[in-house]
Scaffold this active site. Sequence first.
Site, short mmCIF file in Angstrom:
data_model
loop_
_atom_site.label_atom_id
_atom_site.label_comp_id
_atom_site.label_asym_id
_atom_site.label_seq_id
_atom_site.Cartn_x
_atom_site.Cartn_y
_atom_site.Cartn_z
N PHE A 43 0.81 -1.22 0.00
CA PHE A 43 0.00 0.00 0.00
C PHE A 43 0.84 1.27 0.00
O PHE A 43 0.37 2.33 -0.38
CB PHE A 43 -0.99 0.02 1.17
CG PHE A 43 -0.40 -0.29 2.52
CD1 PHE A 43 0.32 0.65 3.23
CD2 PHE A 43 -0.58 -1.56 3.07
CE1 PHE A 43 0.85 0.36 4.48
CE2 PHE A 43 -0.06 -1.86 4.31
CZ PHE A 43 0.67 -0.89 5.02
N GLY A 46 1.26 3.65 -3.22
CA GLY A 46 0.31 4.67 -3.62
C GLY A 46 -0.23 5.50 -2.48
O GLY A 46 -1.06 6.38 -2.69
N HIS A 47 0.25 5.29 -1.24
CA HIS A 47 -0.31 6.00 -0.07
C HIS A 47 0.79 6.44 0.88
O HIS A 47 1.06 5.76 1.85
CB HIS A 47 -1.27 5.07 0.67
CG HIS A 47 -2.20 5.77 1.61
ND1 HIS A 47 -1.94 5.95 2.94
CD2 HIS A 47 -3.41 6.34 1.39
CE1 HIS A 47 -2.96 6.56 3.52
NE2 HIS A 47 -3.86 6.81 2.60
N PHE A 48 1.36 7.47 0.76
CA PHE A 48 1.46 8.46 -0.31
C PHE A 48 2.89 8.42 -0.83
O PHE A 48 3.80 8.46 0.02
CB PHE A 48 1.16 9.87 0.22
CG PHE A 48 -0.19 10.00 0.89
CD1 PHE A 48 -1.35 10.04 0.12
CD2 PHE A 48 -0.30 10.08 2.26
CE1 PHE A 48 -2.59 10.18 0.73
CE2 PHE A 48 -1.53 10.23 2.87
CZ PHE A 48 -2.69 10.28 2.11
N VAL A 53 2.43 6.62 4.45
CA VAL A 53 1.59 6.58 5.64
C VAL A 53 0.68 5.35 5.51
O VAL A 53 0.06 5.13 4.47
CB VAL A 53 0.71 7.86 5.74
CG1 VAL A 53 -0.25 7.76 6.92
CG2 VAL A 53 1.60 9.09 5.88
#
EC number: 4.2.1.59
Length: 157
Positions: A43, A46-48, A53
């Site tokens: 994850f 893409g986050h961030f 985070v």
Amino acid sequence: MDIMDIQGLLPHRYPFLLVDRVVEIVPGQKLVAFKNVTMNEPFFNGHFPGHPVMPGVLILEALAQATAILAYKTENMDPTQKVSYLMGVDGARFRKPVVPGDRLQLNVEVVRHKGAIWKTKGTATVDGVKVAEGEFLATVVDKDKDKDESGSTAEAS
């Protein structure tokens, strides 16, 4: 409980298995577990990007998985016959970002347990600082009862 014991109870697998170790269980009362957060988590792509985070919803999912483990261990349930489903989350609050390198401590306490329904309070901390919390409502049902009329199976949480 180590990761092999956890995989023996929960249907989740990487990358969605979010409990790495259980260090304390008081059946019917509480559970303490850990999730080691690493930069390798999918994850974070893409986050961030540039400011990784952990998504808050995944912190809540980790607490929900800890709730399921507590239910299974309290009732000595057979995970080949039973499945735990998340029914609701109330009062979710996020206090501080969780980043790669953090060790997320998952604390779950039973608020109420009646029949197949479990209500728990979950708190996630990093280094003793609260990062997220919420109340979880879950149910444990027979696996053969979670199929709809088309024969497809509902998703466990």
